[in-house]
Scaffold this motif. Structure first.
Motif, PDB file in Angstrom:
ATOM      1  N   ILE A 157     -20.578  -5.562  16.964  1.00 22.40           N
ATOM      2  CA  ILE A 157     -21.901  -5.134  17.431  1.00 22.40           C
ATOM      3  C   ILE A 157     -21.765  -4.080  18.516  1.00 22.40           C
ATOM      4  CG2 ILE A 157     -24.038  -5.914  18.534  1.00 22.40           C
ATOM      5  CD1 ILE A 157     -23.595  -8.631  17.260  1.00 22.40           C
ATOM      6  N   PHE A 158     -20.721  -4.214  19.363  1.00 24.03           N
ATOM      7  CA  PHE A 158     -20.560  -3.307  20.504  1.00 24.03           C
ATOM      8  C   PHE A 158     -19.394  -2.344  20.338  1.00 24.03           C
ATOM      9  CE2 PHE A 158     -22.769  -7.071  22.044  1.00 24.03           C
ATOM     10  CZ  PHE A 158     -23.856  -6.504  22.677  1.00 24.03           C
ATOM     11  N   THR A 159     -18.429  -2.669  19.482  1.00 24.95           N
ATOM     12  CA  THR A 159     -17.358  -1.697  19.237  1.00 24.95           C
ATOM     13  C   THR A 159     -17.773  -0.639  18.228  1.00 24.95           C
ATOM     14  OG1 THR A 159     -16.406  -3.114  17.511  1.00 24.95           O
ATOM     15  CG2 THR A 159     -15.543  -3.357  19.759  1.00 24.95           C
ATOM     16  N   GLY A 160     -18.773  -0.954  17.394  1.00 22.45           N
ATOM     17  CA  GLY A 160     -19.233   0.003  16.398  1.00 22.45           C
ATOM     18  C   GLY A 160     -20.736   0.173  16.411  1.00 22.45           C
ATOM     19  N   PRO A 161     -21.337   0.556  17.552  1.00 22.64           N
ATOM     20  CA  PRO A 161     -22.795   0.761  17.581  1.00 22.64           C
ATOM     21  C   PRO A 161     -23.185   1.969  16.739  1.00 22.64           C
ATOM     22  CG  PRO A 161     -21.815   1.529  19.621  1.00 22.64           C
ATOM     23  CD  PRO A 161     -20.715   0.870  18.857  1.00 22.64           C
ATOM     24  N   GLU A 162     -24.364   1.918  16.185  1.00 28.05           N
ATOM     25  CA  GLU A 162     -24.840   3.001  15.330  1.00 28.05           C
ATOM     26  C   GLU A 162     -25.021   4.289  16.139  1.00 28.05           C
ATOM     27  OE1 GLU A 162     -28.492   3.854  12.163  1.00 28.05           O
ATOM     28  OE2 GLU A 162     -28.476   2.053  13.405  1.00 28.05           O
ATOM     29  N   LEU A 163     -24.590   5.397  15.582  1.00 29.56           N
ATOM     30  CA  LEU A 163     -24.721   6.699  16.233  1.00 29.56           C
ATOM     31  C   LEU A 163     -25.934   7.443  15.687  1.00 29.56           C
ATOM     32  CD1 LEU A 163     -21.000   7.933  16.273  1.00 29.56           C
ATOM     33  CD2 LEU A 163     -22.253   6.759  18.085  1.00 29.56           C
ATOM     34  N   TYR A 164     -26.574   8.227  16.558  1.00 22.62           N
ATOM     35  CA  TYR A 164     -27.761   8.980  16.172  1.00 22.62           C
ATOM     36  C   TYR A 164     -27.347  10.347  15.617  1.00 22.62           C
ATOM     37  CZ  TYR A 164     -30.130   5.485  19.040  1.00 22.62           C
ATOM     38  OH  TYR A 164     -30.594   4.308  19.562  1.00 22.62           O
TER      39      TYR A 164
ATOM     40  N   ASN B 260     -27.029  -8.961  11.886  1.00 21.95           N
ATOM     41  CA  ASN B 260     -28.204  -8.212  11.427  1.00 21.95           C
ATOM     42  C   ASN B 260     -29.009  -7.614  12.574  1.00 21.95           C
ATOM     43  OD1 ASN B 260     -29.950  -7.385   9.182  1.00 21.95           O
ATOM     44  ND2 ASN B 260     -31.451  -8.808  10.063  1.00 21.95           N
ATOM     45  N   ILE B 261     -28.751  -8.022  13.805  1.00 19.69           N
ATOM     46  CA  ILE B 261     -29.519  -7.457  14.919  1.00 19.69           C
ATOM     47  C   ILE B 261     -29.203  -5.975  15.103  1.00 19.69           C
ATOM     48  CG2 ILE B 261     -29.652  -9.676  16.087  1.00 19.69           C
ATOM     49  CD1 ILE B 261     -27.511  -8.726  18.002  1.00 19.69           C
ATOM     50  N   ARG B 262     -28.115  -5.480  14.482  1.00 19.39           N
ATOM     51  CA  ARG B 262     -27.844  -4.046  14.533  1.00 19.39           C
ATOM     52  C   ARG B 262     -28.939  -3.255  13.821  1.00 19.39           C
ATOM     53  NH1 ARG B 262     -23.825  -2.193  11.844  1.00 19.39           N
ATOM     54  NH2 ARG B 262     -22.995  -0.642  13.300  1.00 19.39           N
ATOM     55  N   SER B 263     -29.605  -3.884  12.854  1.00 22.00           N
ATOM     56  CA  SER B 263     -30.643  -3.176  12.103  1.00 22.00           C
ATOM     57  C   SER B 263     -31.924  -2.997  12.916  1.00 22.00           C
ATOM     58  CB  SER B 263     -30.965  -3.936  10.810  1.00 22.00           C
ATOM     59  OG  SER B 263     -31.493  -5.213  11.085  1.00 22.00           O
TER      60      SER B 263
ATOM     61  N   THR C  65     -28.930  -9.794  21.304  1.00 23.07           N
ATOM     62  CA  THR C  65     -27.730 -10.631  21.225  1.00 23.07           C
ATOM     63  C   THR C  65     -27.878 -11.869  22.099  1.00 23.07           C
ATOM     64  OG1 THR C  65     -26.367  -8.667  20.834  1.00 23.07           O
ATOM     65  CG2 THR C  65     -25.236 -10.667  21.521  1.00 23.07           C
ATOM     66  N   ILE C  66     -28.395 -11.690  23.309  1.00 23.53           N
ATOM     67  CA  ILE C  66     -28.591 -12.828  24.211  1.00 23.53           C
ATOM     68  C   ILE C  66     -29.617 -13.800  23.629  1.00 23.53           C
ATOM     69  CG2 ILE C  66     -29.402 -13.495  26.499  1.00 23.53           C
ATOM     70  CD1 ILE C  66     -28.256 -10.859  27.550  1.00 23.53           C
ATOM     71  N   ALA C  67     -30.692 -13.272  23.048  1.00 27.94           N
ATOM     72  CA  ALA C  67     -31.708 -14.136  22.438  1.00 27.94           C
ATOM     73  C   ALA C  67     -31.125 -14.950  21.291  1.00 27.94           C
ATOM     74  CB  ALA C  67     -32.884 -13.294  21.955  1.00 27.94           C
ATOM     75  N   MET C  68     -30.278 -14.326  20.475  1.00 31.72           N
ATOM     76  CA  MET C  68     -29.649 -15.052  19.376  1.00 31.72           C
ATOM     77  C   MET C  68     -28.741 -16.168  19.897  1.00 31.72           C
ATOM     78  SD  MET C  68     -30.431 -14.304  16.288  1.00 31.72           S
ATOM     79  CE  MET C  68     -31.231 -13.061  15.276  1.00 31.72           C
ATOM     80  N   GLY C  69     -28.003 -15.900  20.962  1.00 37.92           N
ATOM     81  CA  GLY C  69     -27.137 -16.922  21.529  1.00 37.92           C
ATOM     82  C   GLY C  69     -27.911 -18.122  22.031  1.00 37.92           C
TER      83      GLY C  69
END
Length: 586
Positions: A88-95, A388-391, A401-405
């Motif tokens: 989730i954090f090593t491969g964040p989506e790029l704009y 799926n939170i990346r979407s 991420t914190i909410a999911m935890g």
């Protein structure tokens, strides 16, 4: 002639001197034998009753010693969660356009003029009107991400799911490997091997500059993590008993959720994906240090005892546990002999039933099919919904991420509540909860076409309807992993648990690829997971813990005396559930 009945009815005749002498001699002989028997009983301790467990009697079902061990072992779930969710954090989506652009310098040798599409993925030849995929990119970002390292943009972003696939494949292999290792290596040693190997593999994963090598070592890191938490559960499941054991297994995943919650904060300290891997790897060093205060599985040691030193090791472990729990008064004078008897009984246990026999019995087919399908649906959902939170957008990764935890933690405690307060219908409670939560999650299509809605509000609504199914899935998954051994007889429990967990992990390999559905619509991927919640809830509702009547153990002395107190209603047969098994944990 003498009337014998009259003599019997009257006063007894005076015995002869010879008869009196024989009676005195016989009485004296009985007194001698009684004294001898008493001395023998004082010297030779009585054999332990069949089925007794001296380890459980001495250390108790739960105490400070077990709590300390559980908390130390629970910590291994934190790096396991970090390695799983770090993508989730090593491969964040790029704009496109602002953070990456198509570099057409590799086309400079051509005389044609080229233009680049808005998404920076295609190069169009203006002379011929043909279009080709961009082969070279330039990046402008303050964070050196995994995507930049391996050019995982445009059509190559499917390889982000591919790296996650290899991690989940490592979890599958690690669970099986850890179980097989413990056939010959003690759980504590297995745990230590996994921890040391995970440190090495984690560092190599972060510094691998070849994509295939990176995937290979990410798989090996997951293998090591799975070995650790599989062996760790074998330890704390052995030293606890009853509802304390079930509660410990249910709450095992809470530390996984703690790791998910801590991951955003840990990632914020690093500006490179390689450093993130180093950061999530080296806390495992502390787990190796804490092994000093972590006992080995005493029953495993007794089952594999080969000499007196093995018994001595178990005796030392149990005495230490009794001292910490303040139960040294429970140690019997023949403690060593009882440990030897227990070792012989454990070695003489019959082998587990073959897999085909798992289908034989009342409701056996229903339980086999329902448990295998339910856990498969839930583990896909458990892992997939987190990824799926990346979407929902890169700007919302940290709060989401914190909410999911936190939703996972709530689900684990709900599972504990259903098990303790609604034990008879706990499966139906968890199943109905998942069905309702899944239906709620499918409402995400309401917001997908609301273009006038504020973007923050839309993501917040999506997360609300996503966290409720996440809590429901966490609840059902924890309950199944902790209590599914109740569905089978004693000789089938271990193989049943292994079969269900391994089957679920095979299907878990598909979880990352459901996130690709976000290319169609954000609600599409969320809906797919919510459908799994509904299907898993239906399967869970079909489970029913069998009740067996077990008569209480009555002391032999009380039986011989015929004491009426032993016939009171308090000693009537009760409905009990046998649940003594070391489950394999995800």
């Amino acid at each position: 002639m003498v009337n014998l009945p009259a003599i019997r009815a009257g006063r007894p005749a005076t015995p002869s001197p010879q008869m009196s002498q024989r009676q005195v001699s016989h009485s004296h002989s009985n007194e001698i034998e009684s004294d001898s028997a008493k001395r023998m009983r004082a010297v030779t301790p009585p054999a332990p009753p069949l089925g007794s467990d001296v380890i459980g009697d001495v250390v108790g079902d739960f105490g400070i010693w077990q709590l300390r061990t559980i908390l130390i072992i629970f910590l291994c779930k934190i790096p396991a969660a970090w390695f799983m969710a770090c993508i989730i954090f090593t491969g964040p989506e790029l704009y496109p356009g602002s953070e990456f652009t198509c570099d057409t310098s590799y086309l400079e040798g051509s005389s044609s003029n080229y233009s680049v599409s808005d998404n920076q993925c295609y190069v169009m030849d203006e002379a011929t009107g043909s279009r080709s995929e961009c082969e070279q990119f330039s990046y402008v970002s303050s964070f050196d991400s995994l995507i930049m390292q391996f050019n995982l943009v445009c059509l190559r972003d499917i390889f982000v799911a591919w790296t996650q696939y290899w991690h989940l494949f490592g979890v599958l292999v690690g669970g099986v490997l850890g179980t097989k290792m413990m056939l010959g290596i003690s759980p504590r040693s297995t745990y230590c091997v996994g921890a040391v190997a995970q440190i090495v593999c984690g560092v190599v994963t972060g510094y691998a500059r070849d994509f295939s090598l990176h995937c290979a070592f990410r798989c090996l890191s997951a293998v090591c993590c799975a070995i650790m938490f599989t062996a760790g559960q074998a330890i704390f499941a052995d030293i606890t008993a009853g509802m304390h054991r079930i509660g410990a297994i249910i709450l095992y995943d809470t530390f996984w959720s703690v790791g998910v919650i801590l991951l955003p904060g840990l990632s914020s300290f690093f500006n490179s994906w390689s450093l993130i891997y180093v950061g999530i790897t080296f806390p495992t060093v502390m787990l190796i240090v804490l092994l000093y205060w972590t006992p080995d599985s005493p029953r495993w040691l007794l089952r594999h005892a080969v000499d007196r030193f093995s018994i001595d090791n178990v005796e030392q472990i149990v005495r230490e546990g009794a001292a910490i729990n303040d139960r040294t008064f429970k140690i019997p004078p023949d403690f060593r002999q009882q440990l030897e008897h227990l070792s012989e009984r454990l070695k003489a246990q019959p082998p587990p039933a073959p897999w085909k026999e798992l289908w034989v019995g009342k409701r056996a087919k229903t339980h086999m099919i329902a448990a295998h399908l339910a856990l498969a649906f839930f583990v896909i959902n458990f892992m997939g919904m987190l990824l799926n939170i990346r979407s929902f957008g890169r700007d919302y990764l940290v709060p989401n991420t914190i909410a999911m935890g936190f939703s996972e933690i709530i689900g684990c405690f709900l599972a504990l509540h259903f098990t303790l307060k609604h034990n008879k219908w706990k499966w139906q409670c968890a199943g109905v909860f998942n069905i309702l939560a899944g239906i709620l999650g499918c409402l995400g299509w309401i917001f997908t076409n609301a273009d006038q809605m504020d973007a923050d509000l839309k993501v917040s609504l999506w997360m609300i309807i996503a966290t409720i199914p996440k809590a429901a899935v966490s609840c059902a998954q924890s309950m199944i992993l902790a209590c599914m051994n109740e569905l089978m007889p004693a000789n089938k429990k271990q193989l049943f648990v292994f079969s269900v967990v391994t089957w679920a992990r095979v299907w878990l390999l598909s979880a990352p690829f459901f996130n690709v559905l976000k290319k169609i619509d954000t609600a599409m991927s969320l809906t797919s997971y919510c459908v799994f919640s509904i299907l898993g809830g239906i399967c869970t509702s079909l489970l029913l813990t069998p009740r067996t009547s077990v008569a209480p153990v009555v002391p032999q002395a009380a039986v011989e005396q015929g004491d009426k107190k032993e016939q009171s209603p308090l000693n009537a047969p009760v409905w009990t559930i046998e649940s003594d098994v070391n489950n394999t944990r995800l």
